[in-house]
Enzyme design. Structure first.
Site, PDB file in Angstrom:
ATOM      1  N   ASN A   7      13.872   2.530 -10.026  1.00 31.66           N
ATOM      2  CA  ASN A   7      14.878   2.655  -9.219  1.00 31.66           C
ATOM      3  C   ASN A   7      15.699   2.650  -8.810  1.00 31.66           C
ATOM      4  OD1 ASN A   7      15.790   2.694  -5.864  1.00 31.66           O
ATOM      5  ND2 ASN A   7      13.782   2.736  -4.959  1.00 31.66           N
ATOM      6  N   ASP A   9      18.367   2.615  -6.223  1.00 32.72           N
ATOM      7  CA  ASP A   9      18.927   3.021  -5.538  1.00 32.72           C
ATOM      8  C   ASP A   9      20.552   2.009  -5.259  1.00 32.72           C
ATOM      9  OD1 ASP A   9      17.099   4.307  -4.223  1.00 32.72           O
ATOM     10  OD2 ASP A   9      15.976   2.896  -3.109  1.00 32.72           O
ATOM     11  N   HIS A  10      20.079   0.519  -6.174  1.00 36.02           N
ATOM     12  CA  HIS A  10      20.506  -0.761  -5.899  1.00 36.02           C
ATOM     13  C   HIS A  10      22.244   0.226  -6.944  1.00 36.02           C
ATOM     14  CE1 HIS A  10      18.607  -2.070  -3.056  1.00 36.02           C
ATOM     15  NE2 HIS A  10      17.904  -2.279  -3.263  1.00 36.02           N
ATOM     16  N   ARG A  18      32.604   0.091  -2.110  1.00 40.72           N
ATOM     17  CA  ARG A  18      34.550   0.084  -3.087  1.00 40.72           C
ATOM     18  C   ARG A  18      34.050   1.554  -1.868  1.00 40.72           C
ATOM     19  NH1 ARG A  18      37.489  -3.267  -5.303  1.00 40.72           N
ATOM     20  NH2 ARG A  18      36.785  -5.686  -4.599  1.00 40.72           N
ATOM     21  N   HIS A  43      16.125   6.628  -3.565  1.00 48.84           N
ATOM     22  CA  HIS A  43      15.749   6.486  -2.214  1.00 48.84           C
ATOM     23  C   HIS A  43      17.100   7.324  -0.666  1.00 48.84           C
ATOM     24  CE1 HIS A  43      13.899   4.773   2.497  1.00 48.84           C
ATOM     25  NE2 HIS A  43      14.193   6.174   2.465  1.00 48.84           N
ATOM     26  N   ARG A  45      18.026   7.720   2.075  1.00 49.08           N
ATOM     27  CA  ARG A  45      18.190   7.037   3.918  1.00 49.08           C
ATOM     28  C   ARG A  45      19.046   7.981   4.000  1.00 49.08           C
ATOM     29  NH1 ARG A  45      16.238   1.704   3.553  1.00 49.08           N
ATOM     30  NH2 ARG A  45      16.041   1.865   5.368  1.00 49.08           N
ATOM     31  N   ARG A  49      22.882   5.015   2.945  1.00 47.00           N
ATOM     32  CA  ARG A  49      23.585   3.360   2.648  1.00 47.00           C
ATOM     33  C   ARG A  49      23.691   3.121   0.907  1.00 47.00           C
ATOM     34  NH1 ARG A  49      18.853  -0.634   4.308  1.00 47.00           N
ATOM     35  NH2 ARG A  49      19.677   0.085   6.179  1.00 47.00           N
ATOM     36  N   GLU A  70      12.156   9.118  -2.438  1.00 47.60           N
ATOM     37  CA  GLU A  70      11.242   8.733  -1.546  1.00 47.60           C
ATOM     38  C   GLU A  70      12.650   8.947  -0.039  1.00 47.60           C
ATOM     39  OE1 GLU A  70      11.920   4.229  -1.738  1.00 47.60           O
ATOM     40  OE2 GLU A  70      10.783   4.295  -3.766  1.00 47.60           O
ATOM     41  N   THR A 100      15.665  -3.331   3.783  1.00 46.22           N
ATOM     42  CA  THR A 100      14.542  -2.664   3.188  1.00 46.22           C
ATOM     43  C   THR A 100      13.500  -2.159   3.145  1.00 46.22           C
ATOM     44  OG1 THR A 100      14.227  -2.932   0.328  1.00 46.22           O
ATOM     45  CG2 THR A 100      13.606  -4.475   1.680  1.00 46.22           C
ATOM     46  N   THR A 101      12.792  -1.240   3.022  1.00 48.77           N
ATOM     47  CA  THR A 101      11.396  -0.746   3.285  1.00 48.77           C
ATOM     48  C   THR A 101      10.497  -1.561   3.540  1.00 48.77           C
ATOM     49  OG1 THR A 101      11.718   1.218   1.766  1.00 48.77           O
ATOM     50  CG2 THR A 101       9.600   1.409   3.514  1.00 48.77           C
ATOM     51  N   GLU A 151       1.304   5.443  -2.970  1.00 44.19           N
ATOM     52  CA  GLU A 151       1.557   4.164  -3.568  1.00 44.19           C
ATOM     53  C   GLU A 151       1.553   2.969  -2.897  1.00 44.19           C
ATOM     54  OE1 GLU A 151       5.797   4.524  -4.701  1.00 44.19           O
ATOM     55  OE2 GLU A 151       6.316   2.825  -4.238  1.00 44.19           O
ATOM     56  N   HIS A 190       7.165  -2.294  -4.470  1.00 43.28           N
ATOM     57  CA  HIS A 190       7.776  -3.508  -3.756  1.00 43.28           C
ATOM     58  C   HIS A 190       8.114  -4.701  -3.891  1.00 43.28           C
ATOM     59  CE1 HIS A 190      10.493  -4.078  -0.084  1.00 43.28           C
ATOM     60  NE2 HIS A 190      10.778  -2.287  -0.153  1.00 43.28           N
ATOM     61  N   GLY A 212      12.504  -1.558  -8.575  1.00 39.62           N
ATOM     62  CA  GLY A 212      14.158  -1.297  -8.375  1.00 39.62           C
ATOM     63  C   GLY A 212      15.025  -2.526  -8.108  1.00 39.62           C
ATOM     64  N   HIS A 213      15.219  -3.654  -7.379  1.00 39.92           N
ATOM     65  CA  HIS A 213      15.846  -4.494  -7.416  1.00 39.92           C
ATOM     66  C   HIS A 213      15.785  -5.132  -8.561  1.00 39.92           C
ATOM     67  CE1 HIS A 213      17.059  -8.285  -5.619  1.00 39.92           C
ATOM     68  NE2 HIS A 213      18.185  -7.737  -5.267  1.00 39.92           N
TER      69      HIS A 213
HETATM   70  N1  PXP Z   1       8.657   1.531  -3.959  1.00 35.97           N
HETATM   71  C1  PXP Z   1       8.927   2.187  -2.870  1.00 35.97           C
HETATM   72  C2  PXP Z   1       7.615   3.245  -1.823  1.00 35.97           C
HETATM   73  C3  PXP Z   1      10.337   1.923  -1.512  1.00 35.97           C
HETATM   74  O1  PXP Z   1      10.972   1.675  -0.735  1.00 35.97           O
HETATM   75  C4  PXP Z   1      10.485   0.865  -2.877  1.00 35.97           C
HETATM   76  C5  PXP Z   1      12.690   0.197  -2.346  1.00 35.97           C
HETATM   77  O2  PXP Z   1      13.215   1.021  -2.816  1.00 35.97           O
HETATM   78  C6  PXP Z   1      10.431   0.423  -4.308  1.00 35.97           C
HETATM   79  C7  PXP Z   1       9.437   0.323  -4.150  1.00 35.97           C
HETATM   80  C8  PXP Z   1      11.026  -0.723  -5.007  1.00 35.97           C
HETATM   81  O3  PXP Z   1      10.616  -1.841  -4.799  1.00 35.97           O
HETATM   82  P1  PXP Z   1      12.258  -2.960  -5.074  1.00 35.97           P
HETATM   83  O4  PXP Z   1      13.354  -2.911  -4.705  1.00 35.97           O
HETATM   84  O5  PXP Z   1      11.520  -4.057  -4.666  1.00 35.97           O
HETATM   85  O6  PXP Z   1      11.054  -3.259  -6.310  1.00 35.97           O
END
Ligand code: PXP
Length: 239
Positions: A7, A9-10, A18, A43, A45, A49, A70, A100-101, A151, A190, A212-213
């Site tokens: 993931n 996203d970050h 920025r 994701h 959103r 964001r 997502e 976060t979710t 999931e 997650h 992801g994170h």
């Molecule tokens: N799965 C889902 C459905 C999520 O919403 C997220 C966070 O966007 C993740 C996995 C990944 O979570 P993390 O960033 O904590 O690894």
């Protein structure tokens, strides 16, 4: 074998801080694929964001691994998903004020909305996964909706410690069994980290982990030294 969906996203979160062009999640996806990612997850959103529609369009054109989107059961985002047609869509709950979710989707409590979203996505040729808490009632209901995968939300497991974490893992293991017995693919994600991932990856039949994170956090750390060295070189290099 258990697949890894990265993931990104970050990476987009840092860019959006920025509102510039870097770091580009599209570049990150390529590097993740080079590192062995089996899938790329983003994701989109409602508040945009982090990931933008432009990211999704370019990722769809460039990612060779599985692209997993997502999204919430929101009409505008569903329209975008059905137009771009990623290989897989994971329906998640979404609140504007959350960091976060938080928690899985309440499919049982929002039957009409969830089943309409699933039908729209499936009609566009997209495989659907539902992000659910390890809750037998939600999983049983998911099977009646004809989705390809569930999931399991690993957030509570990730937050727990000691015996409580063992109990959360047992819930995930039992729910994993139920998901597979009902004929759906088993995914999880997650809050998974380099330290806590293995017991979840070892749950029987685990097919896909979305992380992801922790990966983005490590990427910043393992890449920082090189980034500073490159900047020093840029400053001191004679043209
Ligand atoms: N799965 C889902 C459905 C999520 O919403 C997220 C966070 O966007 C993740 C996995 C990944 O979570 P993390 O960033 O904590 O690894």
């Amino acid at each position: 074998m258990c697949e890894l969906g990265v993931n990104i996203d970050h990476v987009a979160t840092v860019r959006q801080a920025r509102k510039t062009f870097e770091p580009d999640p599209v570049w990150a996806a390529t590097l993740a694929e080079l590192g062995g990612a089996d899938g790329i997850t983003v994701h989109l959103r409602e508040d945009r964001r982090h990931i933008q529609v432009r990211d999704l369009e370019i990722l769809h054109a460039t990612v060779t691994a599985k692209l997993n989107l997502e999204l919430a059961c929101d009409n505008d985002v569903l329209d975008i998903a059905c137009t771009i047609q990623p290989e897989q869509a994971t329906l998640v709950p979404e609140k504007r004020e959350e960091v976060t979710t938080e928690g899985g989707l309440d499919a049982v409590g929002s039957k009409a909305m969830v089943s309409t979203a699933i039908t729209r996505l499936q009609d566009a040729g997209i495989k659907v996964s539902l992000f659910l808490d390890p809750d037998p009632e939600q999983i049983e209901f998911a099977a009646t909706l004809g989705v390809s995968a569930v999931e399991l939300h690993t957030g509570q497991y990730a937050l727990a410690k000691g015996q409580q974490q063992d109990e959360e893992l047992a819930k995930l293991t039992n729910s994993g069994k139920q998901v597979r017995q009902l004929g759906m693919a088993l995914h999880a994600g997650h809050g998974l980290t380099y330290k806590n991932v293995q017991p979840v990856a070892n749950i029987a039949g685990m097919h896909e982990l979305n992380i992801g994170h922790s990966i983005v956090a490590r990427a910043i750390m393992v890449g920082m030294e090189r980034a500073v060295r490159d900047m020093k070189k840029a400053i001191h290099e004679t043209p």
